[in-house]
Scaffold this active site. Structure first.
Site, PDB file in Angstrom:
ATOM      1  N   GLU A 139      44.803  38.148 -45.723  1.00 14.95           N
ATOM      2  CA  GLU A 139      45.261  38.660 -44.453  1.00 14.95           C
ATOM      3  C   GLU A 139      45.668  40.131 -44.531  1.00 14.95           C
ATOM      4  O   GLU A 139      46.598  40.505 -45.244  1.00 14.95           O
ATOM      5  CB  GLU A 139      46.435  37.816 -43.945  1.00 14.95           C
ATOM      6  CG  GLU A 139      46.064  36.366 -43.688  1.00 14.95           C
ATOM      7  CD  GLU A 139      46.190  35.475 -44.913  1.00 14.95           C
ATOM      8  OE1 GLU A 139      45.632  35.822 -45.976  1.00 14.95           O
ATOM      9  OE2 GLU A 139      46.844  34.440 -44.818  1.00 14.95           O
ATOM     10  N   CYS A 190      46.323  34.914 -48.444  1.00 12.99           N
ATOM     11  CA  CYS A 190      44.976  34.748 -48.998  1.00 12.99           C
ATOM     12  C   CYS A 190      44.177  36.027 -48.810  1.00 12.99           C
ATOM     13  O   CYS A 190      43.827  36.698 -49.770  1.00 12.99           O
ATOM     14  CB  CYS A 190      44.259  33.594 -48.316  1.00 12.99           C
ATOM     15  SG  CYS A 190      45.026  31.996 -48.557  1.00 12.99           S
TER      16      CYS A 190
END
Lengths: 786, 297
Positions: free
Chosen positions: A432, A430
């Protein structure tokens, strides 16, 4: 989109995901024959090679990029060595209305007769849970955290450019050199390293065999193909698969096929979470594209066609189905392959190029679930590219997401990574942050921070069950100051995080010992040189992450307690706790008072934002400093995926006015409807957090299509993004909402408090408008065709 | 201390001048326009707004009301002290107009400075009629200039020339409402003759001030052919090259009138359609005037 792509895309979009027992069957047969006869890494590599040798090969009609994980598109493999589905699990998968997977009778019987009997008591999940301490289990079952490794392997990997420069044969030569230089006389780990390197060598062979089987099939199909055009295409496919991934790719098509084979290899070997990503795809493809265009071997449209074929391949691989608690946590087919665009090169120049635009166009035209893309926006990113991304965003699919390239680099350099490596990194999953191709940054699970506060308000007892699940932290009725309450919160936080990490470290070790990933290790920098597995600290950089959920809910709850109990408020703590225990029963006025008269995160109001900063620091502080057995360190990121919904179900009423079981705030976003001062205030609030101290924060923003209409709308959106990133924000993504949401906003205005709509010469909050105007705006939106 | 009665501060405004802006609404207006979409801005005094449909009948207002007005459905005796609004859990009662110091308003404006810098935006003062609070307005315009924040003032120009002159000297842009050129009709629609407004515009044009003309288009009131021709002649005759923003009338204020216990004076008037707006714009353009429909950014 040409006819080929339209057809392949529609097939991929409309075919229902199915479950395939093929991988489980091959793995089970392999283990029955080989378990105990080779070192663990070599056993894993042999199992991988066996899969490559025996799994069904698929080349679909019209495909240009080939290879499937399952026996056919959207057939999903299972990994019984990690988590063995029960017959009940399979029946649930087959029949559940949401995110189901078709399961055949034949698969059910092979599970009943072959797979389940062998793996019962042997799977990683069972072994892990057997070793889970009681205090960990109590917190886990109370919904304080999740644990990714209980049914998926640690993953979260994105690659760098190495695979486009080296083929498997080159890697085999590297491996041989590394084995030759082992110091048998004085290195006590020499045997382990040799086993691991031997395993990597076998894994390379597996990938070559897999490609050659595709070549052979394509040749056979070409021979029997009556259409000369397709026959020629099949011969090119065959030639490509004879070449890659054994040797380095020479052109655009070979480069894409190389990546796809490596991707398939990693998700065949294990089911790492999140799946696998190509990282900076536009950067990696740039030299091939430039050269092919210059030499006249490729034109823009055929490059896009190949990209689209690749896109569809990714969409053909839904996430492996889970069992148990995480089925509710993350009900999605998305396996989170995320493609990074833009950003900087190793030497700090702008990395964007024509391929960046091609990828955006492909993303936009195909409108598929996977893969998704993001743009790394640096100060050097051309406005034209950001605007092109904004044009796709405006169409409402929610992608591409946008990232602050400078912050992503700063966060990595702050962790001690080399600047050039950091610049070649980006974000995967997402939001990271990671150093692509050189880092094992493992995500270990979500942390339900509002529930931690609930423990502090109940002295360590879970009010949902009445069970003592955590340590005592003081009778909340006796707290005489906000700081005492906060100290209890931090006490619970450190306890919960400490237990979570201790067990995650254990799982970390279990994967390193019992479930190494030799194929993945080949592709990640320094594993070959160190003779160590990706799961065992072989990567150049190693990090472990816990995902902080519920920043908005926690902040607003603390703000409510601070204001209404401790700072001249009219409430006692006992009254507050009673109202929470009753889930606000007959306390509507109190709940509304708290909802409406409490400073909340997301309004650029320092009273609330200072608490958010404090909570952010407390959670980061509770996680940081723990060492990891792989030699890395533990860190925090702030994202929830869909877990804020699951955690909401496990958490009682919270002091911010939230009802029991309602979703918690998502990512690092303000609580739903709490932000009432527009997007700039949200961005300002978020910018007070030290994003670079985290491994990534997630901000959702919602707009109506009309608010972003015209060229002006694109300019506005991109200027909001530029400013947020100038302020140090990590990520933002935009939802451009439709009439359905507006209808829901009419039914449940409290959940849509922040929805901005264009009224006439100004914007207003939708729920503040009277019914007639709401209707007017809904009809206007529909008229403009959004 | 110099305080202004502020009834709203809105962030992320894209239509009150260039770039992204924070718009500050000051209470008090000498005009009485029938179509006013901020009726709560007319009176210079703080008021109370009640949205009955939100009331949950908890009685908190009655408990704190110093005059008993909160217990009276007609609100008789209300002194608009706002005590009820402070305790109303459902936001049925709200204060309209809070005395704020220059520093307090500046603190709000300052918050979005990075966005102004990125977009060429700033602060806009609207109302009400901001020139009706000249001391406060001039003080805050001066502070904005010192702090490097660009400003716009949205005004009817129904104010003495010296106030207009000092405002024009401190603001970066004036957004001047010009509702209708005919003085008699202006008086009928707004309660005041427009001679002062037109004179102010003429002087501003001579001085070369930065101005955008804003004309609300209210069907049946100021959109007759003669009105448009007069507008074109007047603005064209100024020779200042000022652009005109045509703002189509909208009836979104109806709910506000209801929540203030009043009736909506323009009930039944429909917003002009786009074709009509384009037609008016074309006539102005024919006179050499630069025109946009809707607030320009």
């Amino acid at each position: 989109m040409n006819e080929r792509i339209r057809r392949l895309r529609d097939e991929s979009f409309s075919s229902r995901p199915s479950f395939s027992a093929e991988r489980a069957t091959i793995i089970t047969e392999f283990y029955r024959e080989w378990e105990g006869k080779a070192s663990v890494p070599v056993l894993r590599a042999m199992a991988f090679r066996r899969l490559c040798e025996r799994k069904s090969i698929w080349i679909g009609q019209g495909e240009l990029i080939v290879g499937e994980r399952g026996p056919r598109p959207k057939a999903v493999s299972s990994y019984p060595e990690l988590t063995c589905h029960s017959l009940d699990d399979l029946r649930v998968l087959d029949t559940r209305p949401m995110t189901g997977y078709a399961v055949s009778e034949a698969d059910l019987s092979v599970y009943r007769d072959v797979v389940i009997p062998y793996w019962t008591g042997r799977s990683m999940r069972e072994r892990a849970f057997a070793e889970a301490p009681a205090d960990w289990k109590a917190l886990y079952e109370a919904g304080l955290f999740t644990e990714f490794m209980e049914q998926r392997a640690p993953g979260h990997t994105a690659l760098d450019g190495t695979i486009y420069r080296k083929g498997m044969l080159d890697f085999k030569a590297d491996i041989a050199r590394s084995r030759a230089s082992l110091d048998w006389a004085s290195d006590p780990d020499a045997l382990r390293k040799d086993d691991e390197l031997a395993a990597m060598d076998v894994a390379c062979d597996g990938a070559i065999v897999f490609a050659e089987r595709h070549a052979a099939l394509a040749e056979t199909m070409a021979a029997g193909e009556s259409d000369p055009v397709r026959a020629a295409e099949l011969r090119v496919i065959a030639e490509t698969c004879r070449r890659v991934p054994a040797r380095a790719p020479r052109d655009f098509r070979e480069a894409l096929q190389t990546y796809w084979f490596v991707h398939l290899g990693t998700i065949t070997e294990l089911n790492g979470w999140d799946a696998m990503s190509p990282g900076r795809l536009d950067l990696h493809l740039r030299p091939f594209y430039t050269q092919d265009i210059a030499e006249g071997r490729l034109d823009r449209e055929s490059a896009k066609e190949l990209l689209a074929c690749f896109w569809i391949k990714v969409n053909n691989t839904p996430a492996p189905p889970k069992v148990g608690v995480t089925a509710a946590e993350s009900g999605t087919y998305n396996d989170f392959t995320n493609i990074d665009l833009g950003g900087l090169t190793r030497d700090g120049s702008d990395a964007s190029n024509e391929v960046s635009y091609l990828v955006l166009e492909t993303l936009d035209e195909l409108r598929l679930l996977q893969p998704q893309a993001n743009l790394q926006v640096s100060a050097k990113t051309p406005g034209r590219l950001l605007e092109a991304a904004c044009r796709v965003i405006r169409k409402g699919a929610g992608y591409p997401s946008l990232f602050n390239a400078e912050e992503v680099i700063m966060a990595q350099v702050g962790m001690g990574k080399e600047l050039g490596d950091a610049r070649e990194g980006g974000v995967s999953g997402c939001v990271e942050t990671g150093c692509f191709g050189k880092e094992a940054y493992l995500l270990h699970g979500y942390l339900n921070v509002p529930k931690v506060l609930e423990l502090a308000l109940n002295d360590g007892i879970d009010p949902a069950t009445g069970l003592r699940v955590s340590i005592p932290s003081g009778d909340p009725g006796r707290f005489s100051s906000f700081d005492e309450l906060y100290a209890a919160f931090e006490t619970q936080l450190r306890h919960v995080v400490g237990l979570k990490i201790r067990f995650s470290d254990r799982l970390d070790r279990m994967f390193a010992q019992y479930m190494p990933a030799p194929f993945l290790s080949v592709a990640i920098a320094d594993c070959i040189g160190r003779g160590k597995d990706y799961y065992d600290g072989g990567a150049r950089y190693n990090t472990d992450y816990i995902q902080f959920c519920g920043l908005g809910t926690t902040t607003d709850s603390l703000s409510a307690l601070k204001m209404h109990v401790f700072e001249g408020g009219r409430l006692t703590m006992r009254e507050f706790l009673e109202a929470l225990a009753s889930n606000w029963k007959e306390r509507d006025a109190l709940r509304l008072l708290i909802s409406n008269k409490t400073p909340k995160f997301g309004n650029d109001d320092d009273r609330a934002d200072a608490l958010a900063v404090r909570v952010f620091g407390s959670v980061a502080g509770a996680i940081e400093g723990h060492g990891s057995p792989r030699g890395g360190s533990w860190r925090m990121n702030v994202l929830s995926t869909t877990c804020h919904v699951y955690f909401g179900l496990r958490t009682g009423a919270t002091p911010d006015g939230r009802f029991a079981r309602a979703p918690e705030s998502d990512g690092a976003s303000p609580s739903q409807g709490a932000d009432r001062n527009g997007p700039t205030a949200v961005m300002k609030s978020l910018s007070k957090l030290d994003h670079a101290r985290s491994g990534g924060t997630l901000l959702n923003q919602r707009f109506l299509p009309a608010a972003l209409s015209g060229e002006e709308g694109i300019g506005r959106l991109s200027s909001l993004v530029r400013t947020y990133f100038r302020l140090g924000g990590h990520h933002v993504q935009f939802n451009v909402v439709d009439s359905d949401t507006l209808r829901d906003a009419q039914r449940r205005p409290e959940a849509h408090r922040d929805l901005l709509v264009r009224v006439a010469g100004y914007s207003d909050y939708f729920v503040d408008l009277d019914g007639n105007h709401q209707e007017e705006i809904i009809s206007r939106t529909a008229q403009t065709g959004f | 201390m110099n305080r202004g009665i502020v009834f709203d501060i809105r962030k992320s405004c894209w239509h009150d001048g260039p770039g992204l802006r924070t718009t500050v609404f000051l209470k008090g207006c000498p005009l009485d326009c029938a179509w006013c979409h901020n009726p709560e801005g007319r009176s210079p005094e703080p008021e109370l707004s009640i949205r009955a449909e939100r009331c949950i009948g908890c009685g908190a207002c009655a408990n704190v009301c110093p005059t008993g007005a909160a217990s009276d459905p007609a609100g008789t005796g209300c002194i608009a002290c706002g005590a009820c609004a402070d305790v109303c859990p459902a936001e049925a009662r709200r204060r309209v107009g809070i005395p704020m110091t220059v520093a307090a308003v500046m603190a709000e404006i300052e918050k979005d400075r990075p966005f102004y810098e990125e977009t060429g935006g700033g602060a806009t003062f609207s109302g009400g009629e901001p020139l009706a609070s000249p001391d406060f307005l001039l003080a805050i315009l001066g502070t904005c200039r010192e702090q490097g924040i660009r400003t716009a003032v949205e005004t009817s120009l129904f104010a003495p020339w010296d106030v207009v002159a000092r405002t024009a000297a401190l603001a970066d842009l004036l957004l001047c409402d010009l509702k209708i050129v005919d003085g008699g009709k202006h008086r009928a629609m707004t309660g005041a003759h427009n001679a002062l407004i037109l004179d102010n515009l003429r002087i501003l044009a001579r001085l070369g001030a930065a101005v955008r003309i804003r004309t609300p288009v209210v069907p049946g009131m100021n959109d007759a052919d003669a009105d448009i021709e007069a507008l074109a002649a007047f603005v064209g005759g100024l020779g200042a090259g000022w652009p005109v923003e045509l703002l189509p009338y909208h009836d979104s204020a109806e709910a506000k009138y209801r929540s203030r216990g009043g009736t909506y004076p323009l009930a039944g008037i429909l917003p002009p359609d786009l074709a009509r707006m384009e037609n008016i714009a074309a006539r102005l353009r024919a006179a050499g005037i630069q025109v946009t429909i809707g607030g320009a950014s």
